[in-house]
Design an enzyme around this catalytic site. Structure first.
Site, PDB file in Angstrom:
ATOM      1  N   ALA A  68       1.187  -1.066  -0.070  1.00  0.00           N
ATOM      2  CA  ALA A  68      -0.116  -0.155  -0.361  1.00  0.00           C
ATOM      3  C   ALA A  68       1.181   1.077  -0.105  1.00  0.00           C
ATOM      4  O   ALA A  68       2.348   1.197   0.520  1.00  0.00           O
ATOM      5  CB  ALA A  68      -1.062  -0.380   1.456  1.00  0.00           C
ATOM      6  N   GLY A 111       0.228  -5.037   0.373  1.00  0.00           N
ATOM      7  CA  GLY A 111      -0.503  -5.087   0.610  1.00  0.00           C
ATOM      8  C   GLY A 111      -0.461  -5.727  -0.949  1.00  0.00           C
ATOM      9  O   GLY A 111      -1.844  -6.268  -1.606  1.00  0.00           O
ATOM     10  N   GLU A 114      -0.394  -9.506  -0.241  1.00  0.00           N
ATOM     11  CA  GLU A 114      -2.675  -9.485  -0.071  1.00  0.00           C
ATOM     12  C   GLU A 114      -3.289  -9.578  -1.520  1.00  0.00           C
ATOM     13  O   GLU A 114      -3.886 -10.304  -1.622  1.00  0.00           O
ATOM     14  CB  GLU A 114      -2.926  -8.717   0.711  1.00  0.00           C
ATOM     15  CG  GLU A 114      -2.407  -8.719   1.963  1.00  0.00           C
ATOM     16  CD  GLU A 114      -2.719  -7.622   3.134  1.00  0.00           C
ATOM     17  OE1 GLU A 114      -2.590  -6.022   2.492  1.00  0.00           O
ATOM     18  OE2 GLU A 114      -3.400  -8.234   4.572  1.00  0.00           O
ATOM     19  N   GLU A 134       4.419  -4.792   7.569  1.00  0.00           N
ATOM     20  CA  GLU A 134       3.033  -3.578   8.425  1.00  0.00           C
ATOM     21  C   GLU A 134       3.769  -3.841   9.663  1.00  0.00           C
ATOM     22  O   GLU A 134       3.985  -2.390  10.381  1.00  0.00           O
ATOM     23  CB  GLU A 134       2.018  -4.411   8.177  1.00  0.00           C
ATOM     24  CG  GLU A 134       1.397  -3.840   6.645  1.00  0.00           C
ATOM     25  CD  GLU A 134       1.354  -5.604   5.989  1.00  0.00           C
ATOM     26  OE1 GLU A 134       2.741  -6.013   6.076  1.00  0.00           O
ATOM     27  OE2 GLU A 134       0.914  -5.497   4.534  1.00  0.00           O
TER      28      GLU A 134
HETATM   29  N1  DAK Z   1       4.475   3.624  -0.264  1.00  0.00           N
HETATM   30  C1  DAK Z   1       4.976   4.947  -0.631  1.00  0.00           C
HETATM   31  N2  DAK Z   1       6.050   4.828  -2.157  1.00  0.00           N
HETATM   32  C2  DAK Z   1       6.643   3.596  -2.024  1.00  0.00           C
HETATM   33  C3  DAK Z   1       6.199   1.964  -1.598  1.00  0.00           C
HETATM   34  C4  DAK Z   1       5.634   2.681  -0.796  1.00  0.00           C
HETATM   35  N3  DAK Z   1       4.735   0.701  -0.460  1.00  0.00           N
HETATM   36  N4  DAK Z   1       7.412   2.047  -1.498  1.00  0.00           N
HETATM   37  C5  DAK Z   1       8.525   1.994  -2.592  1.00  0.00           C
HETATM   38  N5  DAK Z   1       8.181   3.824  -2.858  1.00  0.00           N
HETATM   39  C6  DAK Z   1       8.681   4.524  -3.285  1.00  0.00           C
HETATM   40  C7  DAK Z   1       9.387   4.928  -2.692  1.00  0.00           C
HETATM   41  O1  DAK Z   1       9.461   5.897  -1.451  1.00  0.00           O
HETATM   42  C8  DAK Z   1      10.490   5.350  -3.380  1.00  0.00           C
HETATM   43  O2  DAK Z   1      10.082   7.074  -4.393  1.00  0.00           O
HETATM   44  P1  DAK Z   1      11.354   7.961  -5.169  1.00  0.00           P
HETATM   45  O3  DAK Z   1      11.876   8.375  -3.571  1.00  0.00           O
HETATM   46  O4  DAK Z   1      11.763   7.658  -5.732  1.00  0.00           O
HETATM   47  O5  DAK Z   1      10.217   9.383  -4.627  1.00  0.00           O
HETATM   48  C9  DAK Z   1      10.461   4.268  -5.333  1.00  0.00           C
HETATM   49  O6  DAK Z   1       9.264   3.981  -4.262  1.00  0.00           O
HETATM   50  C10 DAK Z   1      11.773   3.422  -4.816  1.00  0.00           C
HETATM   51  O7  DAK Z   1      11.828   3.065  -3.822  1.00  0.00           O
HETATM   52  P2  DAK Z   1      13.254   3.099  -3.181  1.00  0.00           P
HETATM   53  O8  DAK Z   1      14.225   4.026  -3.056  1.00  0.00           O
HETATM   54  O9  DAK Z   1      13.086   2.603  -1.810  1.00  0.00           O
HETATM   55  O10 DAK Z   1      13.695   1.528  -3.474  1.00  0.00           O
HETATM   56  P3  DAK Z   1      14.403   0.857  -3.263  1.00  0.00           P
HETATM   57  O11 DAK Z   1      15.262  -0.551  -4.075  1.00  0.00           O
HETATM   58  O12 DAK Z   1      15.929   0.974  -1.994  1.00  0.00           O
HETATM   59  O13 DAK Z   1      13.768  -0.201  -1.776  1.00  0.00           O
HETATM   60  C11 DAK Z   1      11.361  -1.180  -1.406  1.00  0.00           C
HETATM   61  C12 DAK Z   1      13.113  -1.286  -2.161  1.00  0.00           C
HETATM   62  C13 DAK Z   1      10.674  -1.979  -1.926  1.00  0.00           C
HETATM   63  C14 DAK Z   1      12.533  -2.717  -0.467  1.00  0.00           C
HETATM   64  C15 DAK Z   1      11.098  -0.032   0.061  1.00  0.00           C
HETATM   65  O14 DAK Z   1      10.460   0.708  -0.837  1.00  0.00           O
HETATM   66  C16 DAK Z   1      10.164  -0.416   0.828  1.00  0.00           C
HETATM   67  O15 DAK Z   1      10.603  -0.807   1.518  1.00  0.00           O
HETATM   68  N6  DAK Z   1       9.115   0.049   0.547  1.00  0.00           N
HETATM   69  C17 DAK Z   1       7.943  -0.439   1.313  1.00  0.00           C
HETATM   70  C18 DAK Z   1       7.767  -0.967   1.549  1.00  0.00           C
HETATM   71  C19 DAK Z   1       5.964  -1.396   2.304  1.00  0.00           C
HETATM   72  O16 DAK Z   1       6.447  -1.254   3.480  1.00  0.00           O
HETATM   73  N7  DAK Z   1       5.453  -1.539   2.233  1.00  0.00           N
HETATM   74  C20 DAK Z   1       3.664  -1.177   2.554  1.00  0.00           C
HETATM   75  C21 DAK Z   1       3.405  -2.621   3.442  1.00  0.00           C
HETATM   76  S1  DAK Z   1       2.075  -1.688   4.303  1.00  0.00           S
HETATM   77  C22 DAK Z   1      -5.738  -1.480   3.050  1.00  0.00           C
HETATM   78  C23 DAK Z   1      -5.516  -2.573   2.513  1.00  0.00           C
HETATM   79  C24 DAK Z   1      -3.909  -3.071   2.179  1.00  0.00           C
HETATM   80  C25 DAK Z   1      -2.415  -2.611   3.171  1.00  0.00           C
HETATM   81  C26 DAK Z   1      -3.203  -1.264   3.754  1.00  0.00           C
HETATM   82  C27 DAK Z   1      -4.813  -1.092   3.995  1.00  0.00           C
HETATM   83  N8  DAK Z   1      -6.774  -0.881   3.159  1.00  0.00           N
HETATM   84  C28 DAK Z   1      -7.782  -1.431   2.797  1.00  0.00           C
HETATM   85  C29 DAK Z   1      -7.631   0.139   4.187  1.00  0.00           C
HETATM   86  C30 DAK Z   1      -1.962  -2.387   2.929  1.00  0.00           C
HETATM   87  C31 DAK Z   1      -0.503  -2.525   4.562  1.00  0.00           C
HETATM   88  C32 DAK Z   1       1.009  -2.541   3.579  1.00  0.00           C
HETATM   89  O17 DAK Z   1       1.430  -3.064   2.019  1.00  0.00           O
END
Ligand code: DAK
Length: 261
Positions: A68, A111, A114, A134
């Site tokens: 997400a 997400g 998921e 998360e």
């Molecule tokens: N959200 C927003 N931006 C993201 C992102 C994310 N999940 N993942 C990556 N990006 C963006 C980064 O901010 C970066 O943007 P800029 O700085 O270039 O503007 C760009 O994508 C490239 O990312 P990185 O520079 O971080 O690239 P790396 O290769 O160093 O790392 C990575 C890639 C995927 C390991 C890292 O970006 C990362 O850890 N990303 C976040 C992973 C994460 O925590 N995901 C979210 C989990 S929470 C719901 C339904 C579902 C959910 C919630 C609510 N409802 C129905 C209400 C689900 C929740 C989740 O998924």
């Protein structure tokens, strides 16, 4: 059948296959609300389209999806979520009746994981990394992650992944039975499987999926009664006659002829 306007996904119909590609590559296909709605609408449009038998979901760019959109989530409050009810869109994925095949690569997180788990078959590139990060953001999976992973691999194993947020490699996901197969050519594998399924009798596929989904929720007895009703229903299809006649005539069956007319 016209597809709603899309900003973050690309869609096309190839033969009897409805293809959906996540396309927010600069953000690793991070799922914002609009994107989730576009995915769901694309799935529903293909689900209603008689020319489509099977849906394929893949991601453009380096990853299937990094989860997400965290920037969007930061702004959320209990009241904004109550009003927008973002989970309602995710629920609609569970109601898609045609088979959905996911082909994943790169990061499949939160997400994104998921979303893949909401599909029916999953094929993954060997370098794919799955996970539920998360907990590291101070929250927990909210779109089925705790439920689907637990039902898939069991409570104690699921909890370790959910508590730690560790990344799971593709071969481990295959070993645990979370995905169907690791493959070095995801695109070719999903399309070959989709092609195979698109030649199967569409109503049988639909009712098989429906019955298998019931197995997750119902008792064995209730599930078997549901299965039986679906079985009976298939005897109303031309494909049942074709399949059985073809066997007796010692020729390959040709299914879905009525839909192609
Ligand atoms: N959200 C927003 N931006 C993201 C992102 C994310 N999940 N993942 C990556 N990006 C963006 C980064 O901010 C970066 O943007 P800029 O700085 O270039 O503007 C760009 O994508 C490239 O990312 P990185 O520079 O971080 O690239 P790396 O290769 O160093 O790392 C990575 C890639 C995927 C390991 C890292 O970006 C990362 O850890 N990303 C976040 C992973 C994460 O925590 N995901 C979210 C989990 S929470 C719901 C339904 C579902 C959910 C919630 C609510 N409802 C129905 C209400 C689900 C929740 C989740 O998924």
């Amino acid at each position: 059948m016209s597809m709603p306007t899309q900003q973050y996904v690309k869609t096309e119909t190839v033969g009897r296959i409805g293809r959906i590609r996540l396309d927010r590559t600069a953000r690793y296909n991070a799922l914002n609300r609009t994107m989730v709605r576009e995915i769901v609408e694309a799935m529903e449009t293909f689900d209603r389209d008689d020319r489509v038998t099977v849906i394929v979901l893949t991601g453009n760019g380096k990853s299937f999806s990094a989860g997400a959109d965290i920037e969007e989530m930061l702004e959320a409050t209990p009241i904004s979520m109550e009003l927008l009810d973002p989970f309602a869109d995710w629920d609609r994925i569970s109601r898609i009746k045609k088979p959905i095949i996911a082909g994943v690569h790169g990061f499949v997180l939160g997400g994104g994981f998921e979303l893949a788990l909401a599909c029916d078959l999953i094929y993954a590139d060997p370098a794919t990394q799955f996970g539920f990060p998360e907990v590291g953001l101070g929250v927990m999976p909210g779109a089925g992650g705790t439920q689907r992973l637990t039902k898939c691999i069991g409570r104690t194993r699921a909890l370790e992944w959910l508590f730690t947020g560790d990344r799971m490699q593709a071969d481990e996901a295959e070993r645990l039975g979370i995905i169907n197969r690791v493959t070095t050519d995801v695109e070719a594998t999903v399309l070959a499987m989709a092609e195979r399924l698109s030649n199967q009798p569409s109503m049988a596929l639909r009712l098989i999926k429906d019955a298998a989904n019931k197995a997750v929720d119902l008792s064995l007895q209730d599930g078997m009664e549901h299965e039986r009703r679906n079985f009976y229903l298939l005897f109303a299809t031309a494909d049942q006659t074709e399949g059985m006649q073809a066997f007796l005539e010692k020729r390959p069956p040709i299914f879905n002829q009525q839909e192609q007319e």
